[in-house]
Every structure is written in structure tokens, then in C-alpha cells.
Motif scaffolding. Structure first.
Motif, mmCIF file in Angstrom:
data_model
loop_
_atom_site.group_PDB
_atom_site.id
_atom_site.type_symbol
_atom_site.label_atom_id
_atom_site.label_comp_id
_atom_site.label_asym_id
_atom_site.label_seq_id
_atom_site.Cartn_x
_atom_site.Cartn_y
_atom_site.Cartn_z
ATOM 1 N N LYS A 1 0.831 -1.201 0.000
ATOM 2 C CA LYS A 1 0.000 0.000 0.000
ATOM 3 C C LYS A 1 0.871 1.258 0.000
ATOM 4 O O LYS A 1 0.572 2.235 -0.689
ATOM 5 N N GLU A 2 1.950 1.235 0.762
ATOM 6 C CA GLU A 2 2.871 2.371 0.778
ATOM 7 C C GLU A 2 3.524 2.575 -0.584
ATOM 8 O O GLU A 2 3.716 3.712 -1.034
ATOM 9 N N GLN A 3 3.856 1.460 -1.255
ATOM 10 C CA GLN A 3 4.436 1.557 -2.590
ATOM 11 C C GLN A 3 3.455 2.177 -3.570
ATOM 12 O O GLN A 3 3.833 3.027 -4.387
ATOM 13 N N ILE A 4 2.196 1.769 -3.485
ATOM 14 C CA ILE A 4 1.166 2.368 -4.340
ATOM 15 C C ILE A 4 1.074 3.873 -4.087
ATOM 16 O O ILE A 4 1.013 4.684 -5.023
ATOM 17 N N MET A 5 1.072 4.267 -2.831
ATOM 18 C CA MET A 5 0.953 5.679 -2.493
ATOM 19 C C MET A 5 2.185 6.474 -2.922
ATOM 20 O O MET A 5 2.084 7.651 -3.285
ATOM 21 N N LEU A 6 3.359 5.836 -2.902
ATOM 22 C CA LEU A 6 4.592 6.515 -3.282
ATOM 23 C C LEU A 6 4.671 6.777 -4.785
ATOM 24 O O LEU A 6 5.397 7.672 -5.228
ATOM 25 N N LEU A 7 3.912 6.035 -5.565
ATOM 26 C CA LEU A 7 3.932 6.226 -7.017
ATOM 27 C C LEU A 7 3.604 7.671 -7.397
ATOM 28 O O LEU A 7 4.203 8.231 -8.316
ATOM 29 N N GLY A 8 2.649 8.273 -6.710
ATOM 30 C CA GLY A 8 2.256 9.636 -7.017
ATOM 31 C C GLY A 8 3.416 10.608 -6.896
ATOM 32 O O GLY A 8 3.653 11.434 -7.785
ATOM 33 N N GLU A 9 4.154 10.507 -5.804
ATOM 34 C CA GLU A 9 5.301 11.384 -5.576
ATOM 35 C C GLU A 9 6.396 11.139 -6.607
ATOM 36 O O GLU A 9 6.962 12.088 -7.175
ATOM 37 N N LEU A 10 6.689 9.871 -6.859
ATOM 38 C CA LEU A 10 7.777 9.535 -7.781
ATOM 39 C C LEU A 10 7.476 9.995 -9.208
ATOM 40 O O LEU A 10 8.330 10.593 -9.870
ATOM 41 N N TYR A 11 6.276 9.727 -9.676
ATOM 42 C CA TYR A 11 5.941 10.137 -11.037
ATOM 43 C C TYR A 11 5.881 11.652 -11.172
ATOM 44 O O TYR A 11 6.269 12.210 -12.208
ATOM 45 N N SER A 12 5.414 12.321 -10.151
ATOM 46 C CA SER A 12 5.379 13.790 -10.197
ATOM 47 C C SER A 12 6.791 14.364 -10.292
ATOM 48 O O SER A 12 7.054 15.294 -11.063
ATOM 49 N N GLN A 13 7.722 13.785 -9.521
ATOM 50 C CA GLN A 13 9.111 14.249 -9.539
ATOM 51 C C GLN A 13 9.761 14.023 -10.899
ATOM 52 O O GLN A 13 10.363 14.927 -11.479
ATOM 53 N N TRP A 14 9.623 12.812 -11.422
ATOM 54 C CA TRP A 14 10.269 12.485 -12.692
ATOM 55 C C TRP A 14 9.603 13.180 -13.862
ATOM 56 O O TRP A 14 10.258 13.490 -14.864
ATOM 57 N N ASN A 15 8.322 13.450 -13.741
ATOM 58 C CA ASN A 15 7.618 14.108 -14.838
ATOM 59 C C ASN A 15 8.066 15.551 -15.012
ATOM 60 O O ASN A 15 7.887 16.139 -16.079
ATOM 61 N N GLU A 16 8.670 16.130 -13.976
ATOM 62 C CA GLU A 16 9.229 17.473 -14.100
ATOM 63 C C GLU A 16 10.466 17.469 -14.994
ATOM 64 O O GLU A 16 10.811 18.474 -15.607
ATOM 65 N N LYS A 17 11.149 16.315 -15.070
ATOM 66 C CA LYS A 17 12.396 16.204 -15.841
ATOM 67 C C LYS A 17 12.156 15.655 -17.244
ATOM 68 O O LYS A 17 12.789 16.096 -18.202
ATOM 69 N N VAL A 18 11.273 14.671 -17.342
ATOM 70 C CA VAL A 18 10.946 14.046 -18.630
ATOM 71 C C VAL A 18 9.432 13.939 -18.725
ATOM 72 O O VAL A 18 8.782 13.477 -17.792
ATOM 73 N N ASN A 19 8.887 14.341 -19.848
ATOM 74 C CA ASN A 19 7.436 14.369 -19.990
ATOM 75 C C ASN A 19 6.888 12.962 -20.264
ATOM 76 O O ASN A 19 6.547 12.612 -21.390
#
Length: 220
Positions: free
Chosen positions: A27-45
Motif C-alpha cells: 500500500k505504501e508503494q502504491i501511495m509513493l507512485l504519485g510522488e515519484l511520477y510527479s518528480q520524474w515528470n518534471e524532468k521528462v514528460n
């Protein structure tokens, strides 16, 4: 989850309903996806910046449309063809930790992001490979795809990627997530293909006219 808009809360709630066996780490991994994708999406679309606020509804929950056909048994090998930013492979790898996922994309920078995300999530059941699908030498029980290419192309490129061993009740084959009018695209396979609508299964009208498509292995 107070920072999430209502539809995102609904999407996460539906994920947890689909997989009541998830432990706290998952469940924590699922919730962490939001943060990780938001961070990486700032660098690569990876995901449209206008759509990143709908990550869980439009992308992660959508990835779980695959399970309308199958809950993979332990030891199953799955190739995610044209994975892009790791969808559907990374969410599926979280909920099926005893299966092996091979994420394949021809764009190296996207694969590097997949590697970083899987490392941050401590997902040891994922391998990320920069390659064209038709050049891949790994074999699997299933090839999954999320609107990465037309079904005819996916069939052609994955023709030699399937293991003979059957591990699940569902025959080895392709499971693809697609949307819109699929009549023409599915016509060559109409006697073999299975189609499942996602709206009622995933529980949101965003998935109206979106489908999971299953096509068993086609031999050369």
C-alpha cells in the motif's frame, strides 16, 4: 490522502478494493507512485503535465484493467511492451511480487526512469531493458501493453516471445489496454480475441469505451 482530489481518492480506494490482500508495504508503494511520477515528470514528460494530477485515476488504476482477465500466479513472467514510464508494469509488479516483470522500451531515457522508480520502490521483481520489442530475446507467459501500438503490430513483434509452458488457467498471450472503437483493429482476430469493458470493473465513468483485450498466443 487529503492532498488528493476526489477522483484520485476514489481511484486509490478502488485499487485497494481490487487487491484486499495487499500488505502495508505494498500500500505504501502504491501511495509513493504519485510522488515519484510527479518528480520524474518534471524532468521528462512521461505523462502530460495537464494530466499528472489525474495520475491514479487515468494511469495507475487503468493499469489494473489487466486483472479483469487474470491474477497472475507466482512464477509468471510478464513483458510490458512499450512500457514508457513503466505503465502498466510497475503497478502490476507491486501487487504481484512473486511474478517477474520485464519492462521494455526503445527509448533509453524512459527506461532509466523506470529503473530509478523501481529502485526507489525496492521492487526486486522488475527488469528494465532498452530494446525494440522485436529484438528481445527474453520469453514470457504474457505480453501486456497500454495503448503502446496497434494490436496487429504487437502480435507481429511479440510472435516469438511466448513460453510454451502454461502456468495460469488463462492461456499464454497478449493482454492489451485500449480505447475507442476497436472494430477494425480486432477484425483479423475476431474468432479468438476476448474483450472486457473497464468502466464497471474499475468503477469510474472515465473508463467508458476503454477495454482490456486478450488474444491467446498465435504461432508462426
Amino acid at each position: 490522502m487529503a492532498f488528493l482530489i476526489a477522483s484520485e481518492e476514489q481511484a486509490i480506494r478502488r485499487i485497494f478494493e481490487l487487491f484486499p490482500e495487499l500488505n502495508e508495504q505494498q500500500k505504501e508503494q502504491i501511495m509513493l507512485l504519485g510522488e515519484l511520477y510527479s518528480q520524474w515528470n518534471e524532468k521528462v514528460n512521461l505523462i502530460s503535465r495537464k494530466d499528472i494530477g489525474n495520475l491514479y485515476l487515468h494511469h495507475i488504476l487503468h493499469s489494473f484493467g489487466i486483472v479483469q482477465f487474470i491474477h497472475f500466479k507466482p512464477g509468471t513472467i510478464i513483458i510490458d511492451a512499450g512500457t514508457g514510464g513503466g505503465l502498466p508494469g510497475i503497478p502490476l509488479a507491486i501487487v504481484f511480487p512473486n511474478c517477474k516483470f520485464v519492462l521494455v522500451d526503445s527509448i533509453a531515457k524512459k527506461i532509466r526512469i523506470c529503473q530509478n522508480i523501481t529502485k526507489a520502490l525496492a521492487l526486486n521483481n522488475v527488469t528494465c531493458i532498452t530494446s525494440r520489442l522485436e529484438k528481445l530475446s527474453i520469453q514470457a507467459h504474457y505480453v501486456v501493453s497500454r495503448a503502446a501500438m496497434p494490436l496487429e503490430v504487437l502480435v507481429q513483434y511479440s510472435r516469438n516471445l511466448f513460453l510454451k509452458e502454461q502456468r495460469n488457467a488463462l492461456p499464454n498471450g497478449i493482454i492489451a489496454l485500449k480505447g475507442g472503437n476497436l472494430t477494425e483493429e480486432l477484425k483479423p482476430y475476431r474468432n479468438r480475441v476476448e474483450l472486457a469493458e473497464l468502466e464497471s470493473f474499475l468503477g469510474h465513468d472515465y473508463f467508458h469505451q476503454k477495454y482490456a483485450v486478450f488474444l491467446p498466443t498465435i504461432k508462426s
